[in-house]
Design a protein around this motif. Structure first.
Motif, short mmCIF file in Angstrom:
data_model
loop_
_atom_site.label_atom_id
_atom_site.label_comp_id
_atom_site.label_asym_id
_atom_site.label_seq_id
_atom_site.Cartn_x
_atom_site.Cartn_y
_atom_site.Cartn_z
N ARG A 180 0.84 -1.22 0.00
CA ARG A 180 0.00 0.00 0.00
C ARG A 180 0.86 1.25 0.00
N PHE A 191 2.24 1.75 -3.42
CA PHE A 191 1.20 2.25 -4.32
C PHE A 191 0.99 3.74 -4.12
N ILE A 238 2.72 -7.39 -6.41
CA ILE A 238 1.67 -6.40 -6.71
C ILE A 238 0.64 -6.98 -7.64
#
Length: 62
Positions: free
Chosen positions: A9, A12, A62
């Protein structure tokens, strides 16, 4: 939440921030060179953080 999920996360979010900063730098290039340079500098710092995370998690996660 597991550590790997947290790192994914974070990666990202950093990637989104990097893309936004690069786009801002490109858009400001014609109107305000100082802000463009500052945005590029911040993007470089974010890219450095992304590269550090690259050693911890690889693209296959991912």
């Amino acid at each position: 939440m597991q550590n790997s999920e947290r790192l994914i996360r974070k990666r990202f979010k950093l990637r989104q921030q990097y893309l936004r900063l690069i786009e801002d730098a490109y858009n400001l290039r014609e109107t305000d060179h100082a802000l463009s340079d500052f945005s590029e500098f911040k993007a470089t710092k974010v890219l450095n953080q992304l590269n550090k995370l690259k050693f911890i998690i690889d693209d296959t996660n991912i």
